[in-house]
Design a protein around this motif. Structure first.
Motif, PDB file in Angstrom:
ATOM      1  N   VAL A  47       0.784  -1.133   0.194  1.00 57.02           N
ATOM      2  CA  VAL A  47      -0.021  -0.057   0.120  1.00 57.02           C
ATOM      3  C   VAL A  47       0.825   1.199  -0.039  1.00 57.02           C
ATOM      4  O   VAL A  47       0.601   2.248  -0.753  1.00 57.02           O
ATOM      5  CB  VAL A  47      -1.002   0.046   1.333  1.00 57.02           C
ATOM      6  N   LYS A  48       1.810   1.183   0.911  1.00 57.14           N
ATOM      7  CA  LYS A  48       2.658   2.550   0.848  1.00 57.14           C
ATOM      8  C   LYS A  48       3.506   2.690  -0.283  1.00 57.14           C
ATOM      9  O   LYS A  48       3.565   3.896  -0.538  1.00 57.14           O
ATOM     10  CB  LYS A  48       3.736   2.232   2.131  1.00 57.14           C
ATOM     11  N   ASP A  49       3.992   1.527  -0.869  1.00 56.81           N
ATOM     12  CA  ASP A  49       4.755   1.876  -2.166  1.00 56.81           C
ATOM     13  C   ASP A  49       3.956   2.227  -3.393  1.00 56.81           C
ATOM     14  O   ASP A  49       4.498   3.075  -3.977  1.00 56.81           O
ATOM     15  CB  ASP A  49       5.591   0.351  -2.464  1.00 56.81           C
ATOM     16  N   GLU A  50       2.808   1.861  -3.448  1.00 57.93           N
ATOM     17  CA  GLU A  50       1.947   2.123  -4.617  1.00 57.93           C
ATOM     18  C   GLU A  50       1.522   3.423  -4.375  1.00 57.93           C
ATOM     19  O   GLU A  50       1.549   4.345  -5.244  1.00 57.93           O
ATOM     20  CB  GLU A  50       0.764   1.262  -4.438  1.00 57.93           C
ATOM     21  N   LEU A  51       1.179   4.023  -3.142  1.00 57.63           N
ATOM     22  CA  LEU A  51       0.910   5.258  -2.835  1.00 57.63           C
ATOM     23  C   LEU A  51       2.058   6.388  -3.204  1.00 57.63           C
ATOM     24  O   LEU A  51       1.620   7.283  -4.106  1.00 57.63           O
ATOM     25  CB  LEU A  51       0.417   5.750  -1.559  1.00 57.63           C
ATOM     26  N   ALA A  52       3.145   5.873  -2.877  1.00 61.23           N
ATOM     27  CA  ALA A  52       4.271   6.723  -3.503  1.00 61.23           C
ATOM     28  C   ALA A  52       4.251   6.911  -4.919  1.00 61.23           C
ATOM     29  O   ALA A  52       4.702   8.037  -5.607  1.00 61.23           O
ATOM     30  CB  ALA A  52       5.610   5.963  -2.812  1.00 61.23           C
ATOM     31  N   ASN A 263       1.895  -7.549  -3.835  1.00 59.88           N
ATOM     32  CA  ASN A 263       0.739  -7.112  -4.984  1.00 59.88           C
ATOM     33  C   ASN A 263      -0.381  -7.031  -4.634  1.00 59.88           C
ATOM     34  O   ASN A 263      -1.321  -5.709  -5.341  1.00 59.88           O
ATOM     35  CB  ASN A 263       0.841  -8.148  -6.215  1.00 59.88           C
ATOM     36  N   HIS A 264      -0.953  -7.533  -3.747  1.00 61.92           N
ATOM     37  CA  HIS A 264      -2.285  -7.398  -3.103  1.00 61.92           C
ATOM     38  C   HIS A 264      -2.401  -5.817  -2.459  1.00 61.92           C
ATOM     39  O   HIS A 264      -3.519  -5.035  -2.758  1.00 61.92           O
ATOM     40  CB  HIS A 264      -2.554  -8.417  -2.061  1.00 61.92           C
ATOM     41  N   GLY A 265      -1.416  -5.535  -1.920  1.00 58.69           N
ATOM     42  CA  GLY A 265      -1.164  -4.500  -1.285  1.00 58.69           C
ATOM     43  C   GLY A 265      -1.068  -3.324  -2.286  1.00 58.69           C
ATOM     44  O   GLY A 265      -1.558  -2.193  -2.021  1.00 58.69           O
ATOM     45  N   ARG A 266      -0.467  -3.486  -3.252  1.00 53.65           N
ATOM     46  CA  ARG A 266      -0.222  -2.564  -4.224  1.00 53.65           C
ATOM     47  C   ARG A 266      -1.485  -2.308  -5.126  1.00 53.65           C
ATOM     48  O   ARG A 266      -2.168  -1.001  -5.286  1.00 53.65           O
ATOM     49  CB  ARG A 266       0.767  -3.198  -5.339  1.00 53.65           C
ATOM     50  N   GLN A 267      -2.314  -3.365  -5.150  1.00 50.38           N
ATOM     51  CA  GLN A 267      -3.743  -3.037  -5.582  1.00 50.38           C
ATOM     52  C   GLN A 267      -4.496  -2.344  -4.495  1.00 50.38           C
ATOM     53  O   GLN A 267      -5.296  -1.654  -5.362  1.00 50.38           O
ATOM     54  CB  GLN A 267      -4.188  -4.589  -6.130  1.00 50.38           C
ATOM     55  N   THR A 268      -4.467  -2.639  -3.473  1.00 50.11           N
ATOM     56  CA  THR A 268      -5.207  -1.838  -2.731  1.00 50.11           C
ATOM     57  C   THR A 268      -4.884  -0.464  -2.644  1.00 50.11           C
ATOM     58  O   THR A 268      -5.629   0.607  -2.526  1.00 50.11           O
ATOM     59  CB  THR A 268      -4.962  -2.443  -1.076  1.00 50.11           C
ATOM     60  N   GLY A 269      -3.615  -0.147  -2.762  1.00 51.71           N
ATOM     61  CA  GLY A 269      -2.960   1.223  -2.819  1.00 51.71           C
ATOM     62  C   GLY A 269      -3.502   2.009  -4.078  1.00 51.71           C
ATOM     63  O   GLY A 269      -3.749   3.123  -4.033  1.00 51.71           O
ATOM     64  N   LYS A 270      -3.793   1.490  -5.061  1.00 50.67           N
ATOM     65  CA  LYS A 270      -4.140   2.002  -6.110  1.00 50.67           C
ATOM     66  C   LYS A 270      -5.726   2.443  -5.852  1.00 50.67           C
ATOM     67  O   LYS A 270      -6.001   3.845  -6.259  1.00 50.67           O
ATOM     68  CB  LYS A 270      -4.472   1.022  -7.231  1.00 50.67           C
ATOM     69  N   ALA A 273      -5.522   5.526  -3.732  1.00 50.56           N
ATOM     70  CA  ALA A 273      -5.042   6.805  -4.651  1.00 50.56           C
ATOM     71  C   ALA A 273      -6.303   7.318  -5.286  1.00 50.56           C
ATOM     72  O   ALA A 273      -6.482   8.728  -5.271  1.00 50.56           O
ATOM     73  CB  ALA A 273      -3.844   6.338  -5.324  1.00 50.56           C
ATOM     74  N   ARG A 274      -7.118   6.302  -5.655  1.00 46.32           N
ATOM     75  CA  ARG A 274      -8.473   7.109  -6.314  1.00 46.32           C
ATOM     76  C   ARG A 274      -9.259   7.798  -5.567  1.00 46.32           C
ATOM     77  O   ARG A 274      -9.710   8.754  -5.907  1.00 46.32           O
ATOM     78  CB  ARG A 274      -9.026   5.738  -6.961  1.00 46.32           C
ATOM     79  N   VAL A 275      -9.282   7.201  -4.087  1.00 42.62           N
ATOM     80  CA  VAL A 275     -10.280   7.829  -3.178  1.00 42.62           C
ATOM     81  C   VAL A 275      -9.557   9.419  -2.856  1.00 42.62           C
ATOM     82  O   VAL A 275     -10.109  10.267  -2.741  1.00 42.62           O
ATOM     83  CB  VAL A 275     -10.428   6.964  -1.998  1.00 42.62           C
ATOM     84  N   LEU A 276      -8.156   9.254  -2.650  1.00 38.01           N
ATOM     85  CA  LEU A 276      -7.404  10.608  -2.536  1.00 38.01           C
ATOM     86  C   LEU A 276      -7.511  11.692  -3.620  1.00 38.01           C
ATOM     87  O   LEU A 276      -7.515  12.749  -3.174  1.00 38.01           O
ATOM     88  CB  LEU A 276      -5.975  10.303  -2.155  1.00 38.01           C
ATOM     89  N   GLY A 278     -10.349  11.940  -5.219  1.00 36.95           N
ATOM     90  CA  GLY A 278     -11.688  12.406  -5.224  1.00 36.95           C
ATOM     91  C   GLY A 278     -12.807  11.292  -5.647  1.00 36.95           C
ATOM     92  O   GLY A 278     -14.038  11.508  -5.765  1.00 36.95           O
ATOM     93  N   ALA A 279     -12.342  10.178  -5.916  1.00 36.29           N
ATOM     94  CA  ALA A 279     -13.420   9.265  -6.319  1.00 36.29           C
ATOM     95  C   ALA A 279     -14.163   8.666  -4.935  1.00 36.29           C
ATOM     96  O   ALA A 279     -13.662   8.666  -3.973  1.00 36.29           O
ATOM     97  CB  ALA A 279     -12.753   7.837  -7.047  1.00 36.29           C
ATOM     98  N   SER A 280     -15.344   8.278  -5.234  1.00 40.51           N
ATOM     99  CA  SER A 280     -16.430   7.760  -4.302  1.00 40.51           C
ATOM    100  C   SER A 280     -15.954   6.271  -3.939  1.00 40.51           C
ATOM    101  O   SER A 280     -16.174   5.514  -5.269  1.00 40.51           O
ATOM    102  CB  SER A 280     -17.578   8.141  -4.474  1.00 40.51           C
ATOM    103  N   THR A 281     -16.076   5.637  -2.785  1.00 43.40           N
ATOM    104  CA  THR A 281     -15.910   4.388  -2.564  1.00 43.40           C
ATOM    105  C   THR A 281     -17.064   3.579  -2.945  1.00 43.40           C
ATOM    106  O   THR A 281     -17.083   2.383  -3.504  1.00 43.40           O
ATOM    107  CB  THR A 281     -15.680   3.969  -1.058  1.00 43.40           C
ATOM    108  N   ALA A 282     -18.289   4.366  -3.091  1.00 41.15           N
ATOM    109  CA  ALA A 282     -19.696   3.738  -3.229  1.00 41.15           C
ATOM    110  C   ALA A 282     -19.785   3.316  -4.851  1.00 41.15           C
ATOM    111  O   ALA A 282     -20.469   2.522  -5.126  1.00 41.15           O
ATOM    112  CB  ALA A 282     -20.678   4.616  -3.207  1.00 41.15           C
ATOM    113  N   ASP A 283     -18.615   4.016  -5.596  1.00 37.20           N
ATOM    114  CA  ASP A 283     -18.934   3.709  -7.268  1.00 37.20           C
ATOM    115  C   ASP A 283     -17.577   2.816  -7.537  1.00 37.20           C
ATOM    116  O   ASP A 283     -17.465   2.697  -8.709  1.00 37.20           O
ATOM    117  CB  ASP A 283     -18.804   5.046  -7.760  1.00 37.20           C
TER     118      ASP A 283
END
Length: 324
Positions: A47-52, A263-270, A273-276, A278-283
Motif C-alpha cells: 500500500v505504501k509503495d503504491e501510494l508513493a 501485489n495485493h497491497g499494491r492493488q489496494t494502494g491504487k 489513491a483513487r479515493v484521495l 476524489g473518487a467515491s468508494t460507493a462507486d
C-alpha cells in the motif's frame, strides 16, 4: 532599517503561507492491521509503495498512521476509535476483523479494506459490484479448488485433511465452510481443530495427529500468526502442511498456490489513491486478485515425510531453500 524589517516580516509571512498551503495539500491515510505476520506486513508495504508511485509520498504530501491490534479485537476497536477521531482522508483496514471494526464506526470517512476474504459474508458491503456506502477494497477469496488440486497432486492417496481455524474470525469460518463443501464433493473428509487465540494453535494442531493425512492452512490470521507451531507438529508427526499463502511456505510449509500479498497491497494502494484523488468508494466495485504463484519447499516436504516431484518443482515460481 524599516525596509529591512518589512522584508523580514514579508518573508516570514510567505513562509507561513507556504507551510499552511502544504499542510492543506497533505493527505492523511490511517492504516489499521489486525496482526503482524508476513502476508499482512507485505500488504502494508505494498500500500505504501503504491501510494508513493501514485504521487503520495510520506513526509512530503502524505501522512501515514499505522497501528497493529496484535490479534486483539478490543485493541482493534480502540485503534478504530482513535483513527476516526483523527478524521483522516482514508482509513485502510487490513484483514477482516479490522475492517469490520472500522466499518461499524466510520460512517463519514472512506474505508478501503485489504486481505478480506468474504466482504459480503462479513457484512462489509452489499455486493461486490455495488458495495454502497463508504467502504470498498480488495478481496483475497481463496481458489479452494485449485488448492485441493495441488494437495491431491502431491498426495493422491490423502483422504482426511486437517485444518486449524479460529471460529470467532468471520473470514476463517467462511473458508472452512467452503473447504468442507469442496472436500466432500471429492469424497474427502475435513477434520477441524479450533483455536481462538495464537496460544491455542499448537494444541489444536496436536489434536490432529493420528487423525489426518495432511494439514491445510487457510489465511486465518490467528493461525497464520502461529504457523510455525503447526509446522513443528507436521515435522514431528510426518504430516505434510500445505498453505493458502506463499509466505507460509517460506516459514516451512510444503507448498502453496497463492497470491503475492505485496501485489495485493499494491492493488489496494491504487484504490486508496483513487479515493484521495476524489473518487467515491460507493462507486468502486470490490476487486479481487487473479494471478496465482506456486511456491514449494522441498526440504520442508522431506521433513514431513514426502518428496515433491521434479515436475512440480520445475513449475514453481519460487523454490524455497532451507538449511534443514
Amino acid at each position: 532599517m524599516a525596509t529591512k524589517t518589512l522584508r523580514t516580516l514579508l518573508g516570514a509571512s510567505l513562509l507561513a503561507a507556504a507551510s499552511l498551503a502544504q499542510a492543506q495539500d497533505t493527505k492523511t491515510v490511517a492504516i489499521t492491521q489486525i496482526v503482524e505476520h508476513p502476508a499482512l506486513d507485505a500488504v502494508y508495504q505494498g500500500v505504501k509503495d503504491e501510494l508513493a508511485d501514485e504521487g503520495f509520498k510520506e513526509g512530503d504530501n502524505l501522512k501515514i498512521m499505522h497501528e497493529s491490534a496484535q490479534g486483539n479485537s478490543a485493541i482493534a476497536a480502540q485503534i478504530a476509535r482513535k483513527f476516526i477521531g483523527e478524521e483522516p482522508d482514508v482509513i485502510v483496514a487490513i484483514a477482516t476483523p479490522s475492517a469490520q471494526t472500522v466499518a461499524a464506526a466510520a460512517r463519514n470517512i472512506p474505508v478501503v479494506f485489504s486481505a478480506v476474504t468474504d466482504p459480503v459474508g462479513a457484512k462489509l458491503v452489499k455486493s461486490l459490484d455495488k458495495p454502497g456506502a463508504n467502504i470498498t477494497g480488495v478481496s483475497d477469496m481463496l481458489p479452494i479448488d485449485k488448492h485441493i488440486d495441488l494437495l491431491q497432486r502431491v498426495m493422491p492417496d490423502a483422504k482426511r485433511i486437517g485444518t486449524v481455524y479460529n471460529p470467532g474470525e468471520a473470514n476463517a469460518v467462511s473458508l472452512v465452510n467452503l473447504l468442507d463443501e469442496r472436500l466432500k464433493a471429492r469424497g474427502l473428509t475435513l477434520v477441524k481443530a479450533a483455536a481462538t487465540k495464537t496460544s491455542e494453535v499448537l494444541g489444536a494442531a496436536r489434536s490432529l495427529v493420528g487423525d489426518v493425512d495432511a494439514i491445510y492452512l487457510t489465511t486465518d490470521n490467528t493461525v497464520i500468526s502461529a504457523a510455525e507451531a503447526v509446522i513443528s507438529v507436521g515435522e514431528r508427526a510426518d504430516i505434510p502442511v500445505f498453505a493458502a499463502d506463499t509466505a507460509t511456505v517460506e516459514r516451512g510449509a510444503v507448498a502453496a498456490l497463492g497470491f503475492n500479498y505485496y501485489n495485493h497491497g499494491r492493488q489496494t494502494g491504487k484504490m486508496v489513491a483513487r479515493v484521495l484523488n476524489g473518487a467515491s468508494t460507493a462507486d468502486m466495485p470490490v476487486e479481487t486478485m487473479d494471478t496465482l504463484d506456486l511456491y514449494v519447499n522441498p526440504a520442508a516436504a522431506k521433513e514431513m515425510g514426502i518428496t515433491l516431484s521434479d515436475d512440480l518443482i520445475k513449475e514453481a515460481k519460487e523454490v524455497v531453500k532451507s538449511d534443514k
